[in-house]
Scaffold this active site. Structure first.
Site, PDB file in Angstrom:
ATOM      1  N   GLY A 153       0.616  -1.385   0.090  1.00 39.03           N
ATOM      2  CA  GLY A 153       0.285  -0.056  -0.141  1.00 39.03           C
ATOM      3  C   GLY A 153       0.520   1.283   0.031  1.00 39.03           C
TER       4      GLY A 153
ATOM      5  N   SER B 156      11.787   0.196  -2.195  1.00 39.56           N
ATOM      6  CA  SER B 156      12.134   1.028  -4.444  1.00 39.56           C
ATOM      7  C   SER B 156      13.024   1.356  -4.149  1.00 39.56           C
ATOM      8  CB  SER B 156      11.379   1.976  -4.512  1.00 39.56           C
ATOM      9  OG  SER B 156      10.757   2.363  -5.819  1.00 39.56           O
ATOM     10  N   ASN B 157      13.437   0.634  -5.218  1.00 38.67           N
ATOM     11  CA  ASN B 157      14.812   0.468  -5.743  1.00 38.67           C
ATOM     12  C   ASN B 157      14.961   2.534  -5.946  1.00 38.67           C
ATOM     13  OD1 ASN B 157      15.167   1.949  -9.262  1.00 38.67           O
ATOM     14  ND2 ASN B 157      13.342   0.933  -8.793  1.00 38.67           N
ATOM     15  N   HIS B 158      14.327   3.227  -5.617  1.00 42.54           N
ATOM     16  CA  HIS B 158      14.413   4.910  -5.525  1.00 42.54           C
ATOM     17  C   HIS B 158      14.986   4.842  -4.350  1.00 42.54           C
ATOM     18  CE1 HIS B 158      13.363   5.235  -9.816  1.00 42.54           C
ATOM     19  NE2 HIS B 158      12.007   4.362  -9.624  1.00 42.54           N
TER      20      HIS B 158
ATOM     21  N   TYR C 214       9.587  10.570  -3.102  1.00 44.27           N
ATOM     22  CA  TYR C 214       9.186   9.018  -3.045  1.00 44.27           C
ATOM     23  C   TYR C 214      10.244   8.186  -2.438  1.00 44.27           C
ATOM     24  CZ  TYR C 214       8.374   4.514  -5.095  1.00 44.27           C
ATOM     25  OH  TYR C 214       7.717   3.032  -5.186  1.00 44.27           O
TER      26      TYR C 214
HETATM   27  C1  15L Z   1       8.626   2.142  -7.907  1.00 48.02           C
HETATM   28  O1  15L Z   1       9.194   1.821  -7.649  1.00 48.02           O
HETATM   29  C2  15L Z   1       7.673   2.439  -9.345  1.00 48.02           C
HETATM   30  O2  15L Z   1       6.349   2.282  -8.053  1.00 48.02           O
HETATM   31  C3  15L Z   1       7.188   2.098 -10.215  1.00 48.02           C
HETATM   32  O3  15L Z   1       6.097   2.288 -10.704  1.00 48.02           O
HETATM   33  C4  15L Z   1       8.640   2.201 -11.244  1.00 48.02           C
HETATM   34  O4  15L Z   1       8.299   3.193 -12.247  1.00 48.02           O
HETATM   35  C5  15L Z   1       9.719   1.764 -10.760  1.00 48.02           C
HETATM   36  O5  15L Z   1       9.885   1.870  -9.660  1.00 48.02           O
HETATM   37  C6  15L Z   1      10.918   1.782 -11.642  1.00 48.02           C
HETATM   38  O6  15L Z   1      11.883   1.910 -11.328  1.00 48.02           O
HETATM   39  O7  15L Z   1      10.684   1.244 -13.073  1.00 48.02           O
END
Ligand code: 15L
Length: 273
Positions: A80, A119-121, A144
């Site tokens: 979520g 996330s990778n971000h 994010y």
């Molecule tokens: C994420 O964290 C996103 O949720 C997803 O929509 C993609 O954009 C992904 O990363 C990504 O890095 O490709």
């Protein structure tokens, strides 16, 4: 086709949050195979309950609702929240306040393990010529990404302080197939996503662990060696799509920050007013 990870582990009641989102819709029918009751939640419409499902329409920022949601649950797969770069307010409510509500409710009800969709971000401002271990320090590429780094730190705190185990999945790009050259490195197939989530739920001891969510791609910026205790073995690879992806995107503009940094376009999205 569902991957059906080979495990004999079965949960009495599993909770899947974000069940109406992109990955939630994929995992919802798959996770049912690993539990007697699958409780699914989202702030959006969840459709009809399948056999063995419980539906909860609740927003992460609703503290009382979250407390009720976690009651009687053995483990949680937390998908979520906001999953792209957005203005600060929705990120604050879902990914900061909401994740706090989740962990607090887990503490109150004695939930032992959470699989957290990070996330990778979180590390998106590392360059594409670097290979990161799971212990790489955060270099978020967006608000994010910052919020996911907060979630990882909160999870670590709740393990150190209260013993609630978390596997933080730094998910790459989980889509039916890689959409561009960057995703040749970051792609995670849906079947490998299922393998990763099930391994994270069933590994005997995880404490607080971080693992990158990627398939067995030839090009990669991440090294999961230090997460081998989770027992995740990807079986798919982006390589079967390489020729088609390169034909669609024959040139890369190396002056574009999106082509230099691992986070791709996230590094230049925003600010939002
Ligand atoms: C994420 O964290 C996103 O949720 C997803 O929509 C993609 O954009 C992904 O990363 C990504 O890095 O490709």
């Amino acid at each position: 086709m569902l991957a059906q990870h080979s495990t004999s582990a079965r949960f009495a009641r599993l909770l899947l949050t974000g069940a109406a989102g992109g990955l939630g819709r994929e995992l919802r029918p798959r996770l049912k195979a690993y539990c007697d009751v699958l409780r699914v939640s989202d702030m959006d419409e969840l459709g009809a309950a399948a056999a063995g499902e419980e539906l909860y329409r609740v927003a992460l920022q609703d503290k009382t609702g979250m407390l009720a949601l976690l009651q009687g649950v053995e483990a949680v797969v937390h998908l979520g929240g906001v999953s792209t770069e957005q203005p600060w307010e929705p990120i604050l409510q879902a990914n900061i306040v909401g994740v706090y509500h989740l962990y607090e409710a887990a503490r109150v009800h004695g939930v032992r393990r959470i699989v957290f969709a990070s996330s990778n971000h979180v590390t998106g401002f590392y360059r594409q010529d670097e290979v990161l271990g799971t212990d790489a320090l955060p270099r978020p590429d967006s608000l994010y990404g910052v919020s996911k780094a907060f979630g990882e730190n909160l999870a670590r705190f709740y393990f150190d302080r209260y013993g609630i185990e978390t596997v933080a999945l730094r998910i790459g790009s989980s889509f039916p197939e890689p959409r561009d050259r960057r995703m040749l490195a970051t792609w995670l197939s849906y079947n490998d996503l299922e393998r990763l989530v099930v391994a994270s739920l069933t590994a005997p001891v995880v404490g607080y662990s971080v693992i990158y969510g990627m398939s067995d791609n030839a090009t990669t910026w991440w090294d999961n060696t230090k997460a081998r205790h989770i027992g995740y073995r990807p079986q798919d690879s982006s390589d079967v799509f390489r020729t088609a992806v390169e034909a669609r995107q024959p040139r890369i503009d190396l002056d574009d920050p999106a082509a230099i940094y691992q986070g791709g376009a996230f590094v230049r999205t925003g600010p939002f007013e």
